[in-house]
Design an enzyme around this catalytic site. Structure first.
Site, short mmCIF file in Angstrom:
data_model
loop_
_atom_site.label_atom_id
_atom_site.label_comp_id
_atom_site.label_asym_id
_atom_site.label_seq_id
_atom_site.Cartn_x
_atom_site.Cartn_y
_atom_site.Cartn_z
N ALA A 1 10.31 3.64 -0.91
CA ALA A 1 9.58 4.91 -1.08
C ALA A 1 9.24 5.66 0.36
O ALA A 1 9.53 6.94 0.37
CB ALA A 1 7.88 4.37 -1.34
N GLU B 1 0.80 -1.28 0.07
CA GLU B 1 0.10 -0.04 0.14
C GLU B 1 1.11 1.25 0.06
O GLU B 1 2.02 1.35 0.55
CB GLU B 1 -0.90 0.00 1.06
CG GLU B 1 -0.33 -0.14 2.42
CD GLU B 1 0.31 1.04 3.26
OE1 GLU B 1 -0.16 2.08 2.68
OE2 GLU B 1 1.01 1.02 4.27
N LYS C 1 8.29 -0.64 -1.59
CA LYS C 1 7.41 -0.09 -0.57
C LYS C 1 8.61 0.49 0.55
O LYS C 1 8.27 1.71 0.92
CB LYS C 1 6.71 -1.15 0.28
CG LYS C 1 6.07 -0.62 1.42
CD LYS C 1 5.14 0.44 1.27
CE LYS C 1 4.52 0.82 2.67
NZ LYS C 1 3.30 1.90 2.37
N CYS D 1 4.54 3.86 9.89
CA CYS D 1 5.57 3.25 8.62
C CYS D 1 6.92 3.76 8.53
O CYS D 1 7.83 3.20 8.39
CB CYS D 1 4.82 3.36 7.32
SG CYS D 1 3.52 2.40 7.22
#
Length: 474
Positions: A230, A172, A227, A283
């Site tokens: 990023a 995601e 992921k 995150c």
């Protein structure tokens, strides 16, 4: 193997990723039955509450999506095994926190729940099931999942065929506060996998509303690493501009002007150049630390040190803000009242994970401050958990010991305070009546704006002193 179009999806994990993601898929794909499962009964009860204001996650637009899909083809349940058994696709969207002990403690991801999910899938699945990594995972985690899924689960003479599996990575790229918009109008959808039929089956679901050119297909390992990378790049920009903010304060420059100047360069761009109290959320810190761990594991210490500095500077930024408040208030905040406006890590979410407010408030409590905390979406119970300290009200009952209480109104929060700290960029903090609030504060009072939401002249006209992050004095 030809894979038929999915008719039933199961998502294990009803958190910040699983809930909104599955809600949008169900909303845009009414012919697919989507079931979100979780062992947390309270969370599932909240997802099923008829009162949409009681959803366990606050996210603008989420309530409308839930209202359209829930009960039609979107369901929330604690019956994990049953949902897996009937699913063509199973998304794994569980928590992957940083390990607290053992090998890799403080950096590596704790994958115990991912492994538990994989084992439950192999026990309950029937026929061919596409298993999709949705959680943020270290590169090559899919190899471990594949190894578990390849374990024979059916007795040779039982007459029941053994299940088969394909494993995909579908990370995601959501920003809390804009998650629904990010899901409905994504920059890209990334699908990594070696089974082309499985990749196309998942791509077919997203193609119901996502343009074909925005659905990217990669190797499994590239998707997993993309992921982490990023998030590392985004966090790096935040730490970079915050380092410049400190230099601006020392030199008389204004970080907002510097950010505007460099952000107009198309090679750089203006996103994530807003100086503040540091990054938070579930995150950024976790993913960078995992990246650091992987770099050490693959014997790349220089790369590991580079990314670790992004996290180190973030912590330094939060500590220096607390230190600056103490020094500005004549070197001590013991027994002094301070108002903290905003406890969520960013606006438009009730998520406090790794919120800068936690470290800043903790540092001020250690100095003996009495904090009045206001946030329009964060519950006082959550603040108590984050600070590991129960509220105490009225604050004046204790002298010299750091205490806090939750204020339901801004007026209550600023009553008798020596300073106001704005730590979250909630819209309502941009249009405060500072003349009125100043009359409630104890002179000489300060406003510490870490989010650039106030107009300095309005603060000055109200007779208050103001400090804005990244703004130096001539």
């Amino acid at each position: 193997m030809m894979i038929s179009p999915a008719k039933s999806i199961c998502c294990i994990g009803a958190g910040y990723v699983g809930g909104p993601t599955m809600a949008v898929i169900a909303d845009r794909c009414p012919d697919i039955e989507v079931t979100v499962v979780d062992l947390n009964e309270d969370r599932i009860t909240a997802w099923n509450d008829p009162d949409l204001t009681k959803l366990p996650i606050y996210e603008p637009g989420l309530d409308a999506v839930i209202a359209r899909a829930r009960g039609r083809n979107l369901f929330f349940s604690t019956s994990v095994s049953e949902a897996i058994s009937s699913a063509d696709m199973v998304f794994i969207s569980v928590n992957t926190p940083t390990k607290k002990k053992g090998i890799g403690a403080g950096q590596a991801s704790d994958l115990r729940w991912v492994e538990a999910c994989a084992r439950q899938v192999v026990e309950c699945a029937k026929g061919h099931t596409v298993v999709i990594e949705k959680s943020t995972l270290p590169v090559r985690t899919a190899a471990a999942i594949k190894a578990i899924l390849d374990i024979p689960q059916r007795q040779p003479n039982s007459g029941e065929p053994s299940p088969t599996f394909s494993v995909l990575s579908n990370p995601e790229f959501l920003a809390e506060g804009t998650a629904i918009r990010d899901l409905e109008q994504p920059d890209r959808v990334l699908i990594g996998g070696e089974d082309k039929d499985a990749v196309e089956a998942l791509a077919a679901i997203y193609s119901n509303w996502v343009p074909t050119n925005k659905i990217l297909r990669t190797k499994l390992w590239s998707s997993e690493l993309s992921k982490l990378t990023a998030n590392a790049f985004l966090a790096q920009r935040i730490s970079s501009i915050n380092s410049v903010a400190a230099l601006c304060e020392a030199t008389g420059a204004d970080v907002r002007e510097v950010a505007l100047a460099i952000g107009t360069d198309r090679r750089i761009g203006s996103e994530f150049l807003h100086a503040g109290p540091g990054f938070g959320g579930s995150c950024f810190k976790k993913d960078i630390l995992n990246l650091v761990y992987l770099c050490h594991h693959f014997n790349l210490p220089e790369v590991a040190n580079y990314w670790n500095q992004v996290v180190a500077l973030n912590a330094w930024q939060q500590n220096r803000i607390a230190d600056l408040v103490v020094q500005t208030l004549f070197g001590t905040v013991t027994g002094k009242r301070l108002a903290i406006l905003g406890f969520a890590f960013k606006a438009d979410t009730n998520d406090t994970r790794e919120s800068p407010a936690i470290r800043i408030a903790h540092d001020l409590l250690e100095e003996g401050a009495q904090l009045a905390i206001h946030d329009p979406k964060v519950a006082p119970e959550q603040i108590s958990v984050d600070l590991q300290k129960k509220p105490c009200h009225p604050l004046s009952d204790l002298k010299g010991e750091g205490t806090w209480h939750f204020s339901t109104t801004i007026e209550d929060a600023v009553q008798g305070v020596d300073a106001v700290l704005i730590l979250t960029e909630w819209e309502q903090y941009r249009n405060l009546n500072w003349l009125k609030l100043a009359s409630l504060m104890r002179a000489p009072a300060w406003v510490f704006d870490t989010r650039s939401v106030v107009t300095p002249t309005e603060i000055a006209d109200a007779g208050l002193r103001v400090w804005r992050l990244g703004e130096g004095s001539e």
